[in-house]
Enzyme design. Sequence first.
Site, PDB file in Angstrom:
ATOM      1  N   GLN A 381       6.027   7.605 -10.107  1.00  0.00           N
ATOM      2  CA  GLN A 381       6.461   6.463 -10.913  1.00  0.00           C
ATOM      3  C   GLN A 381       5.852   6.542 -12.307  1.00  0.00           C
ATOM      4  O   GLN A 381       4.704   6.971 -12.461  1.00  0.00           O
ATOM      5  CB  GLN A 381       6.033   5.159 -10.241  1.00  0.00           C
ATOM      6  CG  GLN A 381       6.667   4.929  -8.891  1.00  0.00           C
ATOM      7  CD  GLN A 381       6.175   3.648  -8.234  1.00  0.00           C
ATOM      8  OE1 GLN A 381       4.988   3.370  -8.231  1.00  0.00           O
ATOM      9  NE2 GLN A 381       7.089   2.884  -7.676  1.00  0.00           N
ATOM     10  N   HIS A 385      -0.369  -0.336 -16.146  1.00  0.00           N
ATOM     11  CA  HIS A 385      -0.888  -1.698 -15.986  1.00  0.00           C
ATOM     12  C   HIS A 385      -1.615  -2.097 -17.256  1.00  0.00           C
ATOM     13  O   HIS A 385      -2.428  -1.336 -17.784  1.00  0.00           O
ATOM     14  CB  HIS A 385      -1.808  -1.770 -14.770  1.00  0.00           C
ATOM     15  CG  HIS A 385      -1.078  -1.476 -13.498  1.00  0.00           C
ATOM     16  ND1 HIS A 385      -0.976  -0.203 -12.985  1.00  0.00           N
ATOM     17  CD2 HIS A 385      -0.370  -2.283 -12.651  1.00  0.00           C
ATOM     18  CE1 HIS A 385      -0.244  -0.233 -11.883  1.00  0.00           C
ATOM     19  NE2 HIS A 385       0.134  -1.482 -11.664  1.00  0.00           N
TER      20      HIS A 385
END
Length: 638
Positions: A381, A385
């Site tokens: 992926q 964050h």
Amino acid sequence: MITIRFPDGSHREFPKGITGWEIAKNLSTSLAKEAVAVRIDEDLWDLTRAIEKGAAFEVIKRSSEIGLDILRHDAAHVFAEAVKELYPETQITIGPSIQDGFYYDLYRKESFTPDDLKLIEARMHEIVNRDESLTREVWSRKEAIDFFKRQGELFKAEIIADLPEGDEVTVYRQGNFVDLCRGPHLPSTGKMGHAFKLMKIAGAYWRGDHNNPMLQRVYGTAWCNEKELQAYLTRLEEAEKRDHRKLGKEMHLFHMQEEALGSVFWHPKGWILYRLLESYIRDKISAEGYVEVRTPQLLDSSFWQASGHWDKFRENMFTIEDGEKTLALKPMNCPCHVQIFRQGIKSYRDLPIRMAEFGSCTRNEPSGALHGLTRVRCMVQDDAHIFCREDQIKEEARKFCVLLLDVYRELGFDEITVKFSDRPALRAGEDAIWDKAEARLEEGARASGLSYTLNPGEGAFYGPKLEFILKDAIGRDWQCGTLQLDFVLPERLGASYIGEDGQKHRPVMLHRAILGSLERFIAIFIEHYAGKFPLWIAPVQAAIATITQESDAYAKKVYEKLKALGLRVELDLRNQKINLKVRELSLQKIPYILVVGQREAEEETIALRKLGGEAQEVLDLNEVIGKLLKEAHPPHKR
């Protein structure tokens, strides 16, 4: 009299017991023609059901998403009636509407065949022509169980028996056929129309349990009108041509095999595509101030228990026993990034920290759900964050939305829709925290100029999220990017920073992805372009093909020159006719074919063919080089 309140805020008095259809006719003849159901307060009702008390009222139109869903549910009932008429020994189980259509699970000793589907579909058209009334009836639980047992419908009886004692159930009667259903439905089968088609037969275990009987699942599609049905069938034909599994094989990009279910064997050309896409995203996020990290694959189960993922995702995690410990392959990256954030003391001045990882994740997806690159067990992926203060949420959310839309446009996706998913029923954190999280995320979305629709109850268990949906070249929707706001995980895992007041504070965590799974996005990318990639990301940008062996030396010179300039080129010196070479190279979706013969060698020119074009143009070698170099740069570097 009862008071009926309309969506525009107005209200009117009507006689008690009036139906939704009668109200729709009173409002407008055209509205009544379009009506398939009504919403009474929060519930969907049949048009023919009597309204006994005042309520909020809304007409559900045939062309709406809800209206189309109701029509598809009607098609499932008509299908079941047709099956029972033709094959009365068959037991029907459940038949819900789904995206683009419906399915019905059936129990029968003999297997249904494609010829059976033709007969069933023909009988469905007959039932529509009969225009049978669909009538709602309310039965006691016992009455319903006894009825379906007498009919030999043991699966239906089992469903009802699982309901609490004393519950009432609703059934719908059409002609001689009765089916268990909550509804609503159209007033009669004739109102459904003939825009439907049975598509395929598959297998499914009763209630999804392999210990239960195997059922036959028949899929169908249903639409508002014949035009929409034909458009859908055409879209399916086009989708089949663009299937990434088929093109992946033809273009020598990747393959998958039984010995590695849900994992990808990337071939050299496929890996070039993969790395180019990864490099493109890396460049884009680096320019936005992201730092890249790498975190472990295997972590102790106590780690996932602390984060809260163990309870929710345990069944989808691959585990390994190590003595008395249980280890798990990570299904996601977010808790690992919190661990990096926690190393050392962070000040409010250090925030925001934008932490990215092309993180390898492993999920134990059911084997029956795996599908090419779009549903795999091992994936990477483009995960990141953002750790920030509360006062930074709005700006960080805005920046991400701008970045994401920029990436999608540069990759060739211009139609983007956005859904705002709020708190689910099962969630972590107090309502006050959710109130704040939803408000802050909405502020960020509005600041970026996004318009969005509400997707109630579909947020992550730790926070609300924005979902970004791409529309591809043939009109299909793909949910890829996400932005999730999380107050919960930093609290659970003890992340903190020192604020301006000298005290410890919890950071806010924004979980974000642009492409999502790279494997899945590459499948979407292949199908969107039908393998005909823009030059900058094509695994092979040009092929040089000779007409005669006399031009081999010139072809080699051109090859070396283009390769030295960083272009990805192939050389075809085979002793084959040029038409065969061009056809084979075109099947590999190579953007440019540079044809050279004796004349081109003497004049230092190139006969240039562009993929998809019939004609060729003869250009000076330097002109061809300039043309290729101009297109070969990624959009953000032009």
